[in-house]
Design a protein around this motif. Structure first.
Motif, short mmCIF file in Angstrom:
data_model
loop_
_atom_site.label_atom_id
_atom_site.label_comp_id
_atom_site.label_asym_id
_atom_site.label_seq_id
_atom_site.Cartn_x
_atom_site.Cartn_y
_atom_site.Cartn_z
N UNK A 1 5.36 7.28 -16.37
CA UNK A 1 5.84 6.34 -15.36
C UNK A 1 4.96 5.10 -15.44
N UNK A 2 5.58 3.92 -15.38
CA UNK A 2 4.81 2.68 -15.39
C UNK A 2 5.00 1.96 -14.06
N UNK A 3 3.93 1.30 -13.63
CA UNK A 3 3.95 0.63 -12.32
C UNK A 3 3.45 -0.80 -12.52
N UNK A 4 4.14 -1.76 -11.94
CA UNK A 4 3.63 -3.14 -11.97
C UNK A 4 3.41 -3.62 -10.54
N UNK A 5 2.37 -4.45 -10.36
CA UNK A 5 2.07 -5.00 -9.03
C UNK A 5 1.32 -4.01 -8.14
N UNK B 1 10.15 3.32 -14.05
CA UNK B 1 9.30 2.14 -13.86
C UNK B 1 9.38 1.72 -12.40
N UNK B 2 8.24 1.43 -11.80
CA UNK B 2 8.22 1.03 -10.39
C UNK B 2 7.66 -0.38 -10.28
N UNK B 3 8.41 -1.21 -9.56
CA UNK B 3 7.96 -2.58 -9.29
C UNK B 3 7.50 -2.60 -7.83
N UNK B 4 6.22 -2.86 -7.62
CA UNK B 4 5.68 -2.81 -6.24
C UNK B 4 5.82 -4.21 -5.62
N UNK B 5 6.47 -4.31 -4.47
CA UNK B 5 6.56 -5.63 -3.81
C UNK B 5 5.23 -5.98 -3.15
N UNK C 1 -4.68 -0.99 -15.81
CA UNK C 1 -5.00 -2.26 -16.48
C UNK C 1 -4.60 -3.36 -15.52
N UNK C 2 -5.59 -3.94 -14.85
CA UNK C 2 -5.31 -4.91 -13.77
C UNK C 2 -4.32 -4.25 -12.80
N UNK C 3 -3.19 -4.91 -12.50
CA UNK C 3 -2.28 -4.29 -11.53
C UNK C 3 -1.16 -3.50 -12.20
N UNK C 4 -1.31 -3.24 -13.50
CA UNK C 4 -0.35 -2.37 -14.21
C UNK C 4 -0.94 -0.98 -14.36
N UNK C 5 -0.18 0.01 -13.97
CA UNK C 5 -0.67 1.39 -14.04
C UNK C 5 0.29 2.22 -14.87
N UNK C 6 -0.29 3.06 -15.74
CA UNK C 6 0.53 4.00 -16.52
C UNK C 6 0.12 5.41 -16.13
N UNK C 7 1.12 6.20 -15.75
CA UNK C 7 0.87 7.59 -15.33
C UNK C 7 1.52 8.49 -16.38
N UNK D 1 0.83 -1.21 0.00
CA UNK D 1 0.00 0.00 0.00
C UNK D 1 0.87 1.26 0.00
N UNK D 2 1.88 1.29 0.86
CA UNK D 2 2.73 2.48 0.94
C UNK D 2 3.43 2.77 -0.39
N UNK D 3 3.95 1.70 -1.02
CA UNK D 3 4.69 1.88 -2.28
C UNK D 3 3.72 2.23 -3.41
N UNK D 4 2.52 1.63 -3.40
CA UNK D 4 1.54 1.93 -4.45
C UNK D 4 1.13 3.40 -4.42
N UNK D 5 0.82 3.92 -3.22
CA UNK D 5 0.48 5.36 -3.11
C UNK D 5 1.59 6.22 -3.69
N UNK D 6 2.82 5.92 -3.24
CA UNK D 6 3.95 6.75 -3.65
C UNK D 6 4.22 6.64 -5.15
N UNK D 7 3.96 5.47 -5.74
CA UNK D 7 4.20 5.33 -7.19
C UNK D 7 3.33 6.32 -7.96
#
Ligand code: S3P
Length: 431
Positions: free
Chosen positions: A40-44, A228-232, A68-74, A23-29
């Motif tokens: 910026x692209x985000x996975x997970x 690109x951010x990979x969310x754990x 798109x599912x757990x992939x986000x493009x900003x 949650x913390x990393x997703x908000x910050x992404x």
């Protein structure tokens, strides 16, 4: 409000899960991707309500965000080209969104009003507003800025050298984010280190941030570079199944891709101290390290949880309290006053709800004292609209004799929308 009645009977938990995004990393992404210019692209990404509320806030600032599912493009024009929102920014149940956005907006050119739900309206904001005001921020709100709704008029800021009165990553992060738009070098000093996702991720976005002797230094006027951010996986979500695997008879659960950031992994220390059978494998050395965790049914010993470990497991205390009800001896949780200002007063909520289930537990000024092992029985539980209290009740239902009813389980979607599916996936009937 979705009431749920749970009656698992005799089950064991067996199998493997991929834990949802942190949650913390997703908000910050989203926040950092929106501050940067470009894509910026985000996975997970975590599709929990808190993080979706963050997305909605940034869309109102003119940032394009595609999920798109757990992939986000900003796709962002960059913070200097954000639009002033024509509507109130609604931060829902999310303290992280509310507090970090205060820091982000304070040094921008934007006027904005933020408000959240009934829980947010009770949570203290002066801990962020006070240092931001020292930086010259213009923030108004109820009770001189203590409570939402809050109005912010972004303006040029001055760097500060700030010693944190509480261990809070939200406060530290708000100051650092404001520091990005301040003249000079902002320094945040922490007696006990709080989670450091902001520092790690700002570096990923090309910002120079240094940490030395518990002080974080950041010089203003550094643009963020899209990345690109990979969310754990979220260790705070994994925590519920780590405890479930230990307390439900004949169980073995493997949790993949669990974030093991050293400022977040206090629960591992406690599980080991309590003699939980836990294996850690596949450790990665990514910007946010991850591992596979396998837990088995265990005979637990009581322990003392306090001091510097508290910020490293603050969100896991409700579920660790449930674990302690099944451990031999008296577990003491102390130095955890911060629990009183979470989504609800978690000392009062944990003690009240675990008592209803038959636990031997008493509240203290800064924590709780729990003696076990105690068999748990059915009860009508309240979640207080707090996702982690709701999930604690549901995991307790796995070992309770009889039916457990929880008044509101919709709140679990705030951080773990697939929580009940994951229980179903692991639960194997013994009859
Ligand atoms: C968070 C920090 C912690 C934590 C919260 C998320 C963050 O709060 O409890 O769930 O993302 O920075 P505090 O900063 O208030 O300790």
């Amino acid at each position: 409000m979705t009431q749920k009645t749970l009656h698992y009977g005799s089950v064991r938990l067996q199998g493997s899960l991929i834990v949802p995004g942190d949650k913390s990393v997703s908000h910050r992404s989203i926040m950092f991707g929106a501050m940067a210019t470009g894509t910026t692209t985000v996975e997970g990404f975590l599709l929990g309500e808190d993080c979706l509320d963050t997305i909605k806030c940034f869309r109102k600032l003119g940032v394009n965000i595609d999920v798109q599912a757990t992939n986000v493009t900003i796709e962002s024009p960059g913070i200097n080209n954000w639009e002033e929102p024509s509507e109130v920014l609604y931060t829902g149940n999310s303290g992280t969104t509310t507090r970090l956005m205060l820091g982000v907006l304070a040094g921008s050119h934007i006027h904005a009003i933020m408000t959240g739900d009934a829980s947010i309206a009770k949570r203290p904001m002066r801990r962020v507003v006070d240092p931001l005001r020292l930086m010259q921020a213009d923030i108004r709100g109820r009770n001189n800025g203590q409570y939402t709704p809050l109005a912010i008029q972004g303006k040029p800021l001055q760097a500060i050298d700030y010693t944190m009165p509480v261990a809070s990553a939200q406060v530290k992060s708000a100051i650092l984010l404001a520091g990005l738009h301040a003249t000079g070098t902002t320094i945040v000093r922490e007696a006990v280190v709080s989670r450091d996702h902001t520092e790690r991720m700002l570096r990923q976005f090309g910002v120079a941030v240094t940490t030395k002797d518990g002080a974080v230094h950041l010089t203003g006027n550094q643009p963020l570079q899209a990345t690109h951010v990979k969310v754990p996986g979220d260790i705070s979500s994994a925590a519920f199944f780590l405890v479930a695997g230990a307390i439900v008879p004949n169980s073995e659960i493997t949790l993949q891709n669990v974030g093991l950031n050293p400022t977040r992994d206090g629960i591992i220390d406690v599980l080991q101290a309590m003699k939980v059978k836990l294996a850690i494998t596949d450790v990665t050395e990514d910007a946010e390290p991850t591992a596979t965790l396998t837990v088995q049914t265990s005979e637990m010993q009581a322990t003392i949880i306090g001091g510097d470990v508290i910020p490293r497991l603050i969100d896991e205390i409700p579920i660790l309290a449930l674990l302690a009800t099944q451990a031999h001896g008296t577990t003491i949780i102390k130095d955890a006053e911060e629990l009183k200002v979470k989504e609800t007063d978690r000392i009062q909520a944990v003690v009240t709800e675990l008592k209803k289930l038959g636990a031997t537990i008493e509240a203290t000024e800064d924590g709780m004292v729990i003696t076990g092992p105690t068999p748990l029985h059915g009860a009508n539980l309240a979640s207080y609209g707090d996702h982690r209290i709701g999930m604690m009740g549901a995991i307790a239902a796995l070992i309770a004799e009889g039916e457990v009813t929880i008044d509101d389980t919709a709140c679990i979607g705030i951080s773990y929308p697939t929580f009940f599916e994951h229980i179903e996936q692991l639960a194997k009937s013994l009859s």
